[in-house]
Design a protein around this motif. Structure first.
Motif, PDB file in Angstrom:
ATOM      1  N   VAL A   1      32.998  80.784  44.512  1.00 59.57           N
ATOM      2  CA  VAL A   1      33.855  79.606  44.586  1.00 59.57           C
ATOM      3  C   VAL A   1      33.732  79.094  46.016  1.00 59.57           C
ATOM      4  N   ARG A   2      33.680  77.755  46.174  1.00 61.06           N
ATOM      5  CA  ARG A   2      33.506  77.198  47.521  1.00 61.06           C
ATOM      6  C   ARG A   2      34.118  75.803  47.526  1.00 61.06           C
ATOM      7  N   GLY A   3      34.133  75.193  48.729  1.00 62.87           N
ATOM      8  CA  GLY A   3      34.845  73.924  48.876  1.00 62.87           C
ATOM      9  C   GLY A   3      36.231  74.259  49.436  1.00 62.87           C
ATOM     10  N   ALA A   4      36.606  73.551  50.522  1.00 59.11           N
ATOM     11  CA  ALA A   4      37.807  73.948  51.275  1.00 59.11           C
ATOM     12  C   ALA A   4      39.081  74.082  50.420  1.00 59.11           C
TER      13      ALA A   4
ATOM     14  N   ASN B   1      29.256  69.021  47.877  1.00 61.56           N
ATOM     15  CA  ASN B   1      30.036  68.884  46.646  1.00 61.56           C
ATOM     16  C   ASN B   1      31.514  68.886  46.977  1.00 61.56           C
ATOM     17  N   THR B   2      32.187  67.832  46.543  1.00 58.34           N
ATOM     18  CA  THR B   2      33.612  67.658  46.843  1.00 58.34           C
ATOM     19  C   THR B   2      34.395  67.342  45.570  1.00 58.34           C
ATOM     20  N   GLY B   3      33.848  67.735  44.437  1.00 57.94           N
ATOM     21  CA  GLY B   3      34.425  67.315  43.159  1.00 57.94           C
ATOM     22  C   GLY B   3      35.370  68.331  42.548  1.00 57.94           C
TER      23      GLY B   3
ATOM     24  N   ALA C   1      35.027  71.865  43.698  1.00 61.15           N
ATOM     25  CA  ALA C   1      35.437  72.243  45.057  1.00 61.15           C
ATOM     26  C   ALA C   1      36.947  72.185  45.245  1.00 61.15           C
ATOM     27  N   THR C   2      37.652  71.814  44.180  1.00 60.16           N
ATOM     28  CA  THR C   2      39.108  71.601  44.264  1.00 60.16           C
ATOM     29  C   THR C   2      39.738  72.127  42.970  1.00 60.16           C
ATOM     30  N   ALA C   3      41.050  71.847  42.813  1.00 61.38           N
ATOM     31  CA  ALA C   3      41.678  72.217  41.533  1.00 61.38           C
ATOM     32  C   ALA C   3      41.273  71.227  40.442  1.00 61.38           C
TER      33      ALA C   3
ATOM     34  N   VAL D   1      32.347  61.417  52.463  1.00 60.44           N
ATOM     35  CA  VAL D   1      32.119  62.868  52.455  1.00 60.44           C
ATOM     36  C   VAL D   1      33.471  63.579  52.503  1.00 60.44           C
ATOM     37  N   GLY D   2      33.443  64.884  52.310  1.00 57.74           N
ATOM     38  CA  GLY D   2      34.671  65.682  52.405  1.00 57.74           C
ATOM     39  C   GLY D   2      34.829  66.250  53.806  1.00 57.74           C
ATOM     40  N   ALA D   3      35.715  67.234  53.934  1.00 59.51           N
ATOM     41  CA  ALA D   3      35.936  67.875  55.240  1.00 59.51           C
ATOM     42  C   ALA D   3      36.375  69.314  55.040  1.00 59.51           C
TER      43      ALA D   3
ATOM     44  N   ALA E   1      34.602  68.756  60.875  1.00 53.56           N
ATOM     45  CA  ALA E   1      33.610  69.738  60.428  1.00 53.56           C
ATOM     46  C   ALA E   1      33.423  69.589  58.927  1.00 53.56           C
ATOM     47  N   ASN E   2      32.188  69.436  58.522  1.00 57.55           N
ATOM     48  CA  ASN E   2      31.868  69.372  57.094  1.00 57.55           C
ATOM     49  C   ASN E   2      30.468  69.961  56.927  1.00 57.55           C
ATOM     50  N   LYS E   3      30.008  70.001  55.713  1.00 57.56           N
ATOM     51  CA  LYS E   3      28.724  70.634  55.401  1.00 57.56           C
ATOM     52  C   LYS E   3      27.621  70.183  56.352  1.00 57.56           C
ATOM     53  N   ILE E   4      26.786  71.133  56.747  1.00 57.15           N
ATOM     54  CA  ILE E   4      25.669  70.847  57.651  1.00 57.15           C
ATOM     55  C   ILE E   4      24.878  69.629  57.116  1.00 57.15           C
TER      56      ILE E   4
HETATM   57  C1  LIG Z   1      36.563  69.019  48.803  1.00 55.15           C
HETATM   58  S1  LIG Z   1      35.427  70.068  49.469  1.00 55.15           S
HETATM   59  C2  LIG Z   1      35.202  69.585  51.163  1.00 55.15           C
HETATM   60  C3  LIG Z   1      34.268  70.483  51.892  1.00 55.15           C
HETATM   61  O1  LIG Z   1      34.699  71.798  51.744  1.00 55.15           O
HETATM   62  C4  LIG Z   1      32.825  70.304  51.396  1.00 55.15           C
HETATM   63  O2  LIG Z   1      32.367  69.043  51.773  1.00 55.15           O
HETATM   64  C5  LIG Z   1      31.965  71.380  51.998  1.00 55.15           C
HETATM   65  O3  LIG Z   1      31.482  71.258  53.116  1.00 55.15           O
HETATM   66  C6  LIG Z   1      31.826  72.617  51.217  1.00 55.15           C
HETATM   67  O4  LIG Z   1      31.095  73.611  51.870  1.00 55.15           O
HETATM   68  P1  LIG Z   1      30.850  74.989  51.118  1.00 55.15           P
HETATM   69  O5  LIG Z   1      30.014  75.778  52.079  1.00 55.15           O
HETATM   70  O6  LIG Z   1      30.133  74.669  49.845  1.00 55.15           O
HETATM   71  O7  LIG Z   1      32.201  75.634  50.886  1.00 55.15           O
END
Ligand SMILES: CSC[C@@H](O)[C@@H](O)C(=O)COP(=O)(O)O
Length: 359
Positions: free
Chosen positions: A45-48, A166-168, A171-173, A242-244, A254-257
């Motif tokens: 699982v990933r995404g902040a 991915n910010t969809g 990556a979230t609930a 983009v997300g953060a 800070a967001n994905k490289i």
């Molecule tokens: C809504 S998700 C926002 C960020 O967490 C997303 O853009 C990101 O960088 C995710 O990185 P990840 O390494 O896949 O956890």
């Protein structure tokens, strides 16, 4: 129906294994904090936002199994386990802010003599469970505000958007942040096209965002990360969203490289660059992005695709998972409370920005 990355029913937690997507759809059981730490660290699982929610829910699952009768011990256990969960990945701030709020809640419940151990547990677990609902509500608000902001600045009736990572829903609930804005533009019938980057080395764009866009039947095209400049030169991109993982008080993000270089290219082409993130991604304790800890991931994510080696054996690698986009490249930060310029953040972060809904 939108994809479900987190399945939770009182005491039972499963996460969609994102390492296997898009080829296999398999859920992994999370039976407690140890499992929670592992699925986050391995990036199943990933995404902040998803990291924060799954980490906290893994604690809820564990607490519901425990029969600790002593509030003081329960408080101590909670603090230790939350700090452990925060250590699974360092860059995203959402889990750290959620842990701080939950530790405060545990302190309050422990100190209140009228609260029994059972009530302590019940109220604590309900607070965590409510994070799922709050995240979806926040994302829908982000989608609406972002859609309005982009359409207000668009010259023609339809828009072309570039996104990264991915910010969809995955990556979230649910609904997503930057992808929530794209979803909302699509619902308003104003989205002509979305372009998503592959997002090397972990390929969140090619594997996850592309999967969500196809699933939702949103008109989309995948590009390789190195095509961003050519895309902006030729395709009349309306905005980047983009997300953060962590926004500092001055707006550095800070967001994905790869995000930073997209922001530079956007500036060069005069394309607005938006960050879509809940207030729980904003870390007012950091004055600038210089102090954001950037996670470095194993070389294998660069040298291999699955089991298949693609890089020359013996080459050394550098694999920072995130970069920091300086505030001066950011047009606006789209939050659940509205769209703000980076220098408005300090006036916006309110006392009511609870990551964990009040119990
Ligand atoms: C809504 S998700 C926002 C960020 O967490 C997303 O853009 C990101 O960088 C995710 O990185 P990840 O390494 O896949 O956890």
């Amino acid at each position: 129906m939108s994809l479900e990355s987190i399945k939770y029913k009182r005491g039972k937690l499963e996460v969609l294994d994102q390492l296997l997507l898009p080829l296999q759809t398999k859920y992994v059981k999370v039976e407690g904090v140890e499992d929670g730490w592992k699925v986050i660290n391995k990036m199943q699982v990933r995404g902040a936002p998803a990291i924060a929610i799954v980490g906290c829910l893994s604690l809820a699952v564990e607490l519901l199994k425990d029969d600790i009768e002593d509030k003081k011990i329960m408080r101590q256990e909670i603090e230790g386990k939350l700090n452990y969960l925060v250590s699974a990945r360092p860059t995203a701030v959402n889990i750290k802010l959620a842990a701080d709020e939950l530790i405060n809640l545990a302190n309050t419940l422990n100190a209140d003599e009228n609260v029994t151990p059972n009530e302590f547990k019940e109220r604590f677990v309900i607070s965590i469970e409510n994070m799922l609902i709050k995240d979806i509500e926040d994302n829908k608000a982000i989608g609406k505000f972002g859609c309005e902001a982009i359409l207000n600045n668009a010259n023609d009736g339809s828009v072309r958007i570039l996104t990264h990572c991915n910010t969809g829903s995955l990556a979230t609930a649910g609904y997503g942040t930057a992808l929530g804005v794209i979803r909302s533009l699509n619902e308003s019938k104003k989205l002509e096209h979305v372009y998503c980057t592959e997002t090397r080395p972990y390929n969140q764009g090619a594997r996850l965002t592309a999967y969500e866009l196809v699933h939702e039947k949103i008109p989309a095209t995948l590009i390789v990360d190195s095509m961003v400049s050519a895309l902006m030169y030729t395709r009349n991109i309306t905005a980047v969203v983009v997300g953060a993982d962590r926004v500092a008080a001055n707006g550095d993000t800070a967001n994905k490289i790869g995000t930073y270089q997209i922001a530079i290219v956007a500036k060069h082409h005069g394309v607005p660059f938006y960050v879509a993130a809940p207030l729980s991604s904003i870390d007012m304790s950091l004055t600038s992005g210089d102090r954001i800890k950037i996670e470095e991931r194993p070389d294998r994510e660069m040298t291999h695709i699955g089991e298949h080696r693609i890089a020359a054996p013996g080459i050394s690698c550098w694999n920072p998972s995130f970069d920091v986009t300086p505030t001066n490249l950011i047009t606006g930060i789209i939050t659940e409370k509205g769209v703000f310029t980076p220098n408005q953040l300090k006036d916006v972060i309110p006392k009511d920005s609870a990551v964990v809904p009040k119990s």
